[in-house]
Scaffold this motif. Structure first.
Motif, PDB file in Angstrom:
ATOM      1  N   GLY A 156       0.862  -1.190   0.000  1.00 26.57           N
ATOM      2  CA  GLY A 156       0.000   0.000   0.000  1.00 26.57           C
ATOM      3  C   GLY A 156       0.890   1.228   0.000  1.00 26.57           C
ATOM      4  N   TRP A 157       0.334   2.381   0.384  1.00 23.21           N
ATOM      5  CA  TRP A 157       1.134   3.613   0.329  1.00 23.21           C
ATOM      6  C   TRP A 157       2.332   3.547   1.265  1.00 23.21           C
ATOM      7  CZ3 TRP A 157       0.271   6.043  -3.837  1.00 23.21           C
ATOM      8  CH2 TRP A 157      -1.007   6.122  -4.369  1.00 23.21           C
ATOM      9  N   SER A 160       4.934   0.924   0.215  1.00 22.11           N
ATOM     10  CA  SER A 160       5.605   1.344  -1.027  1.00 22.11           C
ATOM     11  C   SER A 160       6.615   2.460  -0.745  1.00 22.11           C
ATOM     12  CB  SER A 160       4.574   1.835  -2.049  1.00 22.11           C
ATOM     13  OG  SER A 160       3.703   0.782  -2.401  1.00 22.11           O
ATOM     14  N   GLU A 177       3.011  -9.037  -1.172  1.00 22.55           N
ATOM     15  CA  GLU A 177       1.699  -8.373  -1.305  1.00 22.55           C
ATOM     16  C   GLU A 177       0.709  -9.361  -1.963  1.00 22.55           C
ATOM     17  OE1 GLU A 177      -0.030  -5.290  -0.808  1.00 22.55           O
ATOM     18  OE2 GLU A 177      -1.568  -6.486  -1.823  1.00 22.55           O
ATOM     19  N   PRO A 182       0.852  -3.406  -6.704  1.00 20.55           N
ATOM     20  CA  PRO A 182       0.740  -2.506  -5.546  1.00 20.55           C
ATOM     21  C   PRO A 182      -0.494  -1.622  -5.676  1.00 20.55           C
ATOM     22  CG  PRO A 182       2.945  -2.398  -6.487  1.00 20.55           C
ATOM     23  CD  PRO A 182       2.113  -3.221  -7.429  1.00 20.55           C
ATOM     24  N   LEU A 183      -1.070  -1.250  -4.563  1.00 19.35           N
ATOM     25  CA  LEU A 183      -2.133  -0.237  -4.508  1.00 19.35           C
ATOM     26  C   LEU A 183      -3.355  -0.584  -5.350  1.00 19.35           C
ATOM     27  CD1 LEU A 183       0.474   2.587  -4.829  1.00 19.35           C
ATOM     28  CD2 LEU A 183      -0.966   2.229  -2.829  1.00 19.35           C
ATOM     29  N   GLU A 184      -3.527  -1.889  -5.604  1.00 18.58           N
ATOM     30  CA  GLU A 184      -4.570  -2.291  -6.548  1.00 18.58           C
ATOM     31  C   GLU A 184      -5.963  -1.827  -6.121  1.00 18.58           C
ATOM     32  OE1 GLU A 184      -5.012  -6.501  -7.197  1.00 18.58           O
ATOM     33  OE2 GLU A 184      -5.795  -6.147  -9.213  1.00 18.58           O
ATOM     34  N   VAL A 186      -6.931   0.717  -4.460  1.00 13.91           N
ATOM     35  CA  VAL A 186      -7.183   2.163  -4.567  1.00 13.91           C
ATOM     36  C   VAL A 186      -7.107   2.627  -6.015  1.00 13.91           C
ATOM     37  CG1 VAL A 186      -6.672   4.344  -3.374  1.00 13.91           C
ATOM     38  CG2 VAL A 186      -5.398   2.290  -2.743  1.00 13.91           C
ATOM     39  N   GLY A 192      -1.777   0.650 -10.829  1.00 11.17           N
ATOM     40  CA  GLY A 192      -0.966  -0.146  -9.908  1.00 11.17           C
ATOM     41  C   GLY A 192       0.269  -0.703 -10.603  1.00 11.17           C
ATOM     42  N   TYR A 195       3.227   1.541 -10.554  1.00  7.30           N
ATOM     43  CA  TYR A 195       3.979   1.497  -9.287  1.00  7.30           C
ATOM     44  C   TYR A 195       4.758   0.193  -9.129  1.00  7.30           C
ATOM     45  CZ  TYR A 195       2.256   5.970  -7.881  1.00  7.30           C
ATOM     46  OH  TYR A 195       2.034   7.320  -7.822  1.00  7.30           O
ATOM     47  N   SER A 325       1.576  11.208  -2.447  1.00  7.21           N
ATOM     48  CA  SER A 325       2.597  10.226  -2.088  1.00  7.21           C
ATOM     49  C   SER A 325       3.818  10.485  -2.953  1.00  7.21           C
ATOM     50  CB  SER A 325       2.066   8.807  -2.343  1.00  7.21           C
ATOM     51  OG  SER A 325       3.098   7.851  -2.154  1.00  7.21           O
TER      52      SER A 325
END
Ligand code: FAD
Length: 410
Positions: A156-157, A160, A177, A182-184, A186, A192, A195, A325
């Motif tokens: 997540g944030w 990461s 993860e 990542p951050l899927e 959101v 994602g 990132y 971020s």
């Protein structure tokens, strides 16, 4: 009752609490004002704790919300290292650790959030870290400065950003993860992936689509085992699997809690003398419905909004969620709220990491995010706040100013 004889108490000396105290004095509140915080530090900002402060690039004095003399200068009684342990709602009294009681006329709850903790074998081993406080950031920095190999659980944030900071300090990093990128949840799969590629390019080993099964080691963590049967050796681990609002106090007092302390549009609980703001508050947002926002900008502006409500001058808090971020040389800002969407539209090529993404549902624009493109977020906030149907071709066309789009939509 004269205002001078009234006491306003704020529990939680974080960003929301500190900004609320500031606003109360700005707005002319002359009564007793007590700001209670269980941490030893005066209120500080958390975003640097995973970024430049974690890397040792920002001096400590820069993280604080106010200068050292601010509280005394404004006659704000800052009680640090003191936890509030109970609220007697009927008597309008707070109970502090140690047994002291404090009567209040108005109370603001701004107790923030705390990291979700892993409940797996080995979770209590030494060198397994969580990040929330300045103390925890300093402990992780000491590990990073020692070099070696880190496992970061959660992309997540926070995870990461920690991974990015760790790489910048030359630490080897493996991220674990369960989502595909990542951050899927959101940002979705396409953004994602940007990132994911960013981390891969900086040498992070990404174990995606798998969870953490256990930490192993004698005394301190030595390796992580994943749910798909892999083992990863490490010198330390950092867990970033989300946060939970600190609602215990409110719950014990009988206030309504459901993923946060429930407050109306003006940030007032069902008890007329008690308010909540920041990470802890689940507000009845005028346009977005029940909403709890765990971001810096929300704490910054919701604290003061609650302060005005405490003074009887409340207004519906209707700001569009915003957060930012920074990872490596990629900065982003996000405006709006897209819980569910059916299309992501890009202005610019995401693979260049200089683009704007828009999240749409049934033709309406719900959120926008600028990545390494600057001075556009106010317009994105305006657009996202409208939640109006949009012309996709215009969104994609860099020649169409975003300000014009907002005007067209309005
Ligand atoms: C490492 C990190 C990086 C972040 N980076 C970003 C970012 O880049 N962008 C972004 O938008 N947001 C970011 N955030 C989120 C942002 O920092 C939070 O949304 C913000 O701090 C919330 O402020 P708050 O005042 O509601 O809560 P907090 O900052 O958590 O403050 C609450 C305070 O209340 C105290 N407290 C709790 N219970 C009691 C009690 N019973 N008695 C007394 N005191 C109590 C706590 O100890 C704490 O000091 C980050 C958060 C972290 C942890």
């Amino acid at each position: 009752m004269s205002e001078r004889s009234r006491t306003f108490a704020i529990v939680g000396a974080g960003l929301a609490g500190a900004k609320a105290a500031e606003e109360l004095r700005e707005a002319g509140f002359e009564g007793r004002l007590v700001l209670i915080g269980e941490e030893a530090e005066r209120p500080y900002e958390r975003p640097p704790l995973s970024k430049d402060y974690l890397r040792g690039e920002l001096e400590r004095e820069k993280i604080f919300v106010h200068g050292e003399s601010f509280y005394e200068d404004h006659e704000i009684e800052l009680m640090l290292g003191r936890a509030a342990v109970g609220i007697d709602v009927a008597a309008q009294e707070l109970e502090l650790a140690g047994g002291e009681r404090l009567a209040f006329d108005r109370l603001l709850l701004a107790t923030g959030a705390e990291p979700r903790r892993l409940r797996i074998a080995g979770a209590e081993l030494d060198r397994v870290h969580y990040l929330r406080s300045v103390e925890s950031s300093e402990a992780i920095r000491a590990r990073l400065e020692g070099g070696g190999k880190a496992v970061v659980v959660g992309a997540g944030w926070i995870g990461s950003e920690i991974a990015a900071s760790a790489r910048r300090l030359g630490v080897e990093v493996t991220m674990i993860e369960p989502a595909a990128v990542p951050l899927e949840h959101v940002l979705g799969a396409e953004v994602g992936a940007v990132y994911r590629d960013l981390q891969l390019e900086h040498g992070v080993e990404m174990l995606l689509g798998t969870g953490i099964e256990a930490f192993e080691g004698s005394g301190a963590v030595e390796r992580a085992r994943t749910t798909d049967g892999r083992t990863v050796d490490c010198d330390f681990a950092i867990v970033g699997i989300g946060a939970r609002p600190r609602t215990e106090l409110a719950e014990a007092a009988g206030l309504t809690v459901d993923d946060g302390v429930l407050v109306d549009a003006e940030l007032q609980t069902a008890h007329p003398a008690i308010f909540a703001a920041g990470d802890i508050a689940r507000q009845q947002h005028p346009t977005l419905g029940p909403l709890r926002v765990e971001h810096w900008a929300n704490a910054l502006t919701q604290g003061p909004a609650a302060a005005r409500a405490m003074l009887g001058a409340g207004k519906a808090y209707d700001r569009v969620p915003y957060f930012f971020s920074d990872q490596y040389d990629v900065g982003m800002e996000y405006a709006g709220l897209a819980r569910q969407w059916d299309r992501v539209v890009f202005r610019g090529d995401p693979s260049t990491r200089e683009f704007i993404a828009f999240w749409l549902h049934e033709g309406r624009l719900l959120a926008g995010m600028n990545v390494n493109v600057w001075d556009v977020n106010e317009q994105l906030q305006e657009l996202a706040g409208l939640r109006a149907p949009v012309d996709v071709a215009a969104l994609e066309d860099p020649e169409v100013p975003l300000a014009d789009l907002a005007r067209i939509q309005a």
